[in-house]
Motif scaffolding. Structure first.
Motif, PDB file in Angstrom:
ATOM      1  N   GLY A 186       0.526  -0.830   0.003  1.00  0.00           N
ATOM      2  CA  GLY A 186       0.222  -0.349  -0.169  1.00  0.00           C
ATOM      3  C   GLY A 186       0.752   1.231  -0.194  1.00  0.00           C
ATOM      4  O   GLY A 186       0.545   2.707   0.193  1.00  0.00           O
ATOM      5  N   GLY A 187       1.816   0.508   0.116  1.00  0.00           N
ATOM      6  CA  GLY A 187       2.947   2.004  -0.140  1.00  0.00           C
ATOM      7  C   GLY A 187       3.299   2.923   1.760  1.00  0.00           C
ATOM      8  O   GLY A 187       3.932   4.360   1.635  1.00  0.00           O
ATOM      9  N   SER A 188       2.567   2.812   2.845  1.00  0.00           N
ATOM     10  CA  SER A 188       2.706   3.292   3.915  1.00  0.00           C
ATOM     11  C   SER A 188       4.011   2.994   3.937  1.00  0.00           C
ATOM     12  O   SER A 188       4.559   3.943   5.404  1.00  0.00           O
ATOM     13  N   VAL A 189       4.410   2.359   4.041  1.00  0.00           N
ATOM     14  CA  VAL A 189       6.558   1.914   4.522  1.00  0.00           C
ATOM     15  C   VAL A 189       6.996   1.740   2.934  1.00  0.00           C
ATOM     16  O   VAL A 189       5.824   0.961   2.067  1.00  0.00           O
ATOM     17  N   ASP A 190       8.480   1.962   2.896  1.00  0.00           N
ATOM     18  CA  ASP A 190       9.383   2.448   1.778  1.00  0.00           C
ATOM     19  C   ASP A 190       9.903  -0.013   1.852  1.00  0.00           C
ATOM     20  O   ASP A 190       9.968  -0.242   0.504  1.00  0.00           O
ATOM     21  N   ALA A 191       9.720  -0.151   2.485  1.00  0.00           N
ATOM     22  CA  ALA A 191       9.972  -1.250   2.747  1.00  0.00           C
ATOM     23  C   ALA A 191      10.132  -1.953   4.564  1.00  0.00           C
ATOM     24  O   ALA A 191      10.078  -1.623   5.340  1.00  0.00           O
ATOM     25  N   THR A 192      10.539  -3.034   4.396  1.00  0.00           N
ATOM     26  CA  THR A 192       9.993  -3.744   5.794  1.00  0.00           C
ATOM     27  C   THR A 192      11.557  -5.176   6.010  1.00  0.00           C
ATOM     28  O   THR A 192      12.536  -5.405   5.213  1.00  0.00           O
ATOM     29  N   LEU A 193      11.925  -4.870   7.539  1.00  0.00           N
ATOM     30  CA  LEU A 193      12.991  -6.014   7.756  1.00  0.00           C
ATOM     31  C   LEU A 193      11.812  -7.199   8.297  1.00  0.00           C
ATOM     32  O   LEU A 193      10.928  -7.173   9.682  1.00  0.00           O
ATOM     33  N   SER A 194      12.152  -8.027   8.059  1.00  0.00           N
ATOM     34  CA  SER A 194      10.736  -9.056   8.101  1.00  0.00           C
ATOM     35  C   SER A 194      10.983 -10.101   8.404  1.00  0.00           C
ATOM     36  O   SER A 194      12.220 -10.653   7.646  1.00  0.00           O
ATOM     37  N   LEU A 195      10.782 -11.252   9.675  1.00  0.00           N
ATOM     38  CA  LEU A 195      10.973 -12.636   9.679  1.00  0.00           C
ATOM     39  C   LEU A 195      10.326 -13.023   8.806  1.00  0.00           C
ATOM     40  O   LEU A 195       9.405 -12.956   8.446  1.00  0.00           O
ATOM     41  N   GLU A 196      10.942 -14.812   9.251  1.00  0.00           N
ATOM     42  CA  GLU A 196      10.569 -15.628   8.320  1.00  0.00           C
ATOM     43  C   GLU A 196       8.168 -15.889   9.360  1.00  0.00           C
ATOM     44  O   GLU A 196       8.952 -15.446  10.248  1.00  0.00           O
ATOM     45  N   PRO A 197       7.558 -16.465   8.519  1.00  0.00           N
ATOM     46  CA  PRO A 197       7.204 -16.612   7.077  1.00  0.00           C
ATOM     47  C   PRO A 197       6.942 -15.833   5.874  1.00  0.00           C
ATOM     48  O   PRO A 197       6.907 -15.634   5.122  1.00  0.00           O
ATOM     49  N   VAL A 198       6.970 -13.998   6.121  1.00  0.00           N
ATOM     50  CA  VAL A 198       6.985 -13.039   5.622  1.00  0.00           C
ATOM     51  C   VAL A 198       7.520 -12.977   4.503  1.00  0.00           C
ATOM     52  O   VAL A 198       6.951 -12.534   3.307  1.00  0.00           O
ATOM     53  N   GLY A 199       8.642 -12.951   4.268  1.00  0.00           N
ATOM     54  CA  GLY A 199      10.080 -12.934   3.143  1.00  0.00           C
ATOM     55  C   GLY A 199       9.020 -14.571   2.145  1.00  0.00           C
ATOM     56  O   GLY A 199       9.253 -13.817   1.105  1.00  0.00           O
ATOM     57  N   SER A 200       8.721 -15.516   2.792  1.00  0.00           N
ATOM     58  CA  SER A 200       8.439 -16.642   1.834  1.00  0.00           C
ATOM     59  C   SER A 200       7.751 -16.009   1.251  1.00  0.00           C
ATOM     60  O   SER A 200       7.094 -16.165   0.220  1.00  0.00           O
ATOM     61  N   ILE A 201       6.811 -15.786   1.645  1.00  0.00           N
ATOM     62  CA  ILE A 201       5.007 -15.017   1.350  1.00  0.00           C
ATOM     63  C   ILE A 201       5.050 -13.726   0.843  1.00  0.00           C
ATOM     64  O   ILE A 201       5.240 -13.902  -0.781  1.00  0.00           O
ATOM     65  N   ALA A 202       5.683 -12.905   0.537  1.00  0.00           N
ATOM     66  CA  ALA A 202       5.767 -11.802  -0.116  1.00  0.00           C
ATOM     67  C   ALA A 202       7.128 -12.471  -1.548  1.00  0.00           C
ATOM     68  O   ALA A 202       6.826 -11.640  -2.546  1.00  0.00           O
ATOM     69  N   ALA A 203       7.660 -13.216  -1.705  1.00  0.00           N
ATOM     70  CA  ALA A 203       8.457 -13.780  -2.713  1.00  0.00           C
ATOM     71  C   ALA A 203       6.934 -14.177  -3.668  1.00  0.00           C
ATOM     72  O   ALA A 203       7.672 -14.066  -4.825  1.00  0.00           O
ATOM     73  N   ALA A 204       6.375 -14.829  -3.187  1.00  0.00           N
ATOM     74  CA  ALA A 204       5.472 -15.855  -3.535  1.00  0.00           C
ATOM     75  C   ALA A 204       3.937 -14.689  -4.085  1.00  0.00           C
ATOM     76  O   ALA A 204       2.840 -15.096  -4.820  1.00  0.00           O
TER      77      ALA A 204
ATOM     78  N   GLN B  13      -0.814 -21.855   2.384  1.00  0.00           N
ATOM     79  CA  GLN B  13       0.667 -20.965   2.319  1.00  0.00           C
ATOM     80  C   GLN B  13       1.388 -22.230   3.256  1.00  0.00           C
ATOM     81  O   GLN B  13       2.730 -21.482   2.314  1.00  0.00           O
ATOM     82  N   LEU B  14       1.783 -23.480   3.379  1.00  0.00           N
ATOM     83  CA  LEU B  14       2.527 -24.189   3.400  1.00  0.00           C
ATOM     84  C   LEU B  14       3.237 -24.125   2.885  1.00  0.00           C
ATOM     85  O   LEU B  14       4.717 -24.079   3.354  1.00  0.00           O
ATOM     86  N   ASP B  15       3.320 -23.933   1.591  1.00  0.00           N
ATOM     87  CA  ASP B  15       4.736 -24.348   0.234  1.00  0.00           C
ATOM     88  C   ASP B  15       5.458 -23.436   0.689  1.00  0.00           C
ATOM     89  O   ASP B  15       6.676 -23.723   0.680  1.00  0.00           O
TER      90      ASP B  15
END
Length: 330
Positions: free
Chosen positions: A183-201, A275-277
């Motif tokens: 949504g653009g309310s932040v430019d980036a996040t430093l995120s723990l798993e599983p956020v990164g894997s979800i974002a990549a997909a 989201q398990l995969d």
């Protein structure tokens, strides 16, 4: 000390085998405080395999909403132990304020060399942000609390920027991180798993960096820990030892067959079955296998709190690691 921990591991295997067949006339009640994240996987496995019941223990299980809440519960005496996934850094900050409160008996995270993901830099698709060096004038979201605020400041500083003037850091609850980037309310996040894997997909967001914390602070990097209170150890050493044995056994099970056990993750976290995969296997280290590399990594992390001015004095994490002698053993 590492040799002693290895011997303890052998004792755990023997004790666990016998206890699994014990008939329980009475149950010991133990109170836990835990966070619903991937690093807590061993705790979920212990419940699913009935390891607490097999060892005549009834767990009062308290799910917390932030790492700080876990440590507060332990310091105040409202909980006896923090399962894997308790905040490794905040535990040591609390230990500095209330010396003699904790003993650490496991570490959780990820690393570059072991090829297991702990964290990532998440950006909007098409963003020109490729690393922390590109965050000048930008906003960076992170897991709420002093631990990830300090890590974020350190990574920004290591990239040649000033965390006080060049980048705006924002506490951002885990479920809000991907939507906030999209949504653009932040430019980036430093995120723990599983956020990164979800974002990549997920269409619209990308994973710009994988394991940026390990690249800067220590590889492997452990942001999670399993902890016992010394009050619990001193008042009920045999029960405390059983808790360590159970979590070690569950950790080894999770490490041996993560594909089997990840199916239980939706029962304990906000992850959905579809989201398990996407889930990345966490790097889980049991007490019986902790080695010098693990402790050096943990030390490097705690040193960051001193470097960033959060800890007034340096702390030797090796004095905070559980030893067999803590249970009264020779």
């Amino acid at each position: 000390m590492m040799k002693n921990l290895g011997l303890a591991g052998a004792m755990i295997a023997i004790a666990g085998t016998g206890a699994a067949h014990a008939a329980c006339d009475d149950y010991e009640t133990v109170v836990s405080a835990w966070l619903p994240i991937m690093q807590t996987t061993a705790y979920y496995v212990a419940h699913e395999e009935g390891l607490f019941e097999k060892n005549c223990i009834k767990v009062e299980s308290n799910k917390m909403q932030s790492p700080n809440h876990i440590i507060d519960a332990l310091v105040s005496g409202r909980a006896d132990f923090g399962p894997p996934g308790a905040a490794a850094g905040i535990a040591m900050l609390a230990e500095a304020k209330f010396p003699g409160t904790f003993k650490v008996f496991g570490l959780q995270g990820g690393g570059i060399e072991v090829d297991l993901i702990n964290d990532a830099l998440i950006v909007k698709s098409g963003s020109d942000i490729k690393s922390f060096a590109d965050l000048s004038g930008k906003t960076l979201g992170h897991v709420p609390g002093i631990q990830w605020r300090t890590i974020s400041r350190h990574l920004v500083r290591a990239a040649g920027l000033d965390p006080d003037s060049d980048v705006q850091l924002i506490d951002l609850a885990v479920p809000q991180q991907v939507p906030a980037v999209m949504g653009g309310s932040v430019d980036a996040t430093l995120s723990l798993e599983p956020v990164g894997s979800i974002a990549a997909a997920t269409d619209g967001v990308d994973r710009a960096m994988v394991n940026p914390v390990a690249a800067v602070i220590a590889d492997p990097f452990y942001s999670g820990a399993a902890v016992l209170t010394t009050k619990f150890i001193e008042e009920r050493p045999e029960v405390a030892r059983k808790i360590v044995e159970i979590i070690d056994e569950a950790t080894l099970l999770a490490n041996a067959d993560f594909e089997k056990y990840k199916a239980i993750i939706p029962k304990y976290t906000a992850i959905r079955e579809e989201q398990l995969d996407l889930l990345a296997k966490p790097y889980l280290r049991p007490w019986s296998e902790l080695n010098e590399t693990d402790l050096d990594s943990y030390q490097a992390f705690v040193d960051v709190f001193h470097t960033e001015g959060v800890l007034k004095e340096p702390m030797d994490v090796r004095t905070k690691i559980l030893k067999p002698t803590d249970f009264g053993e020779s």
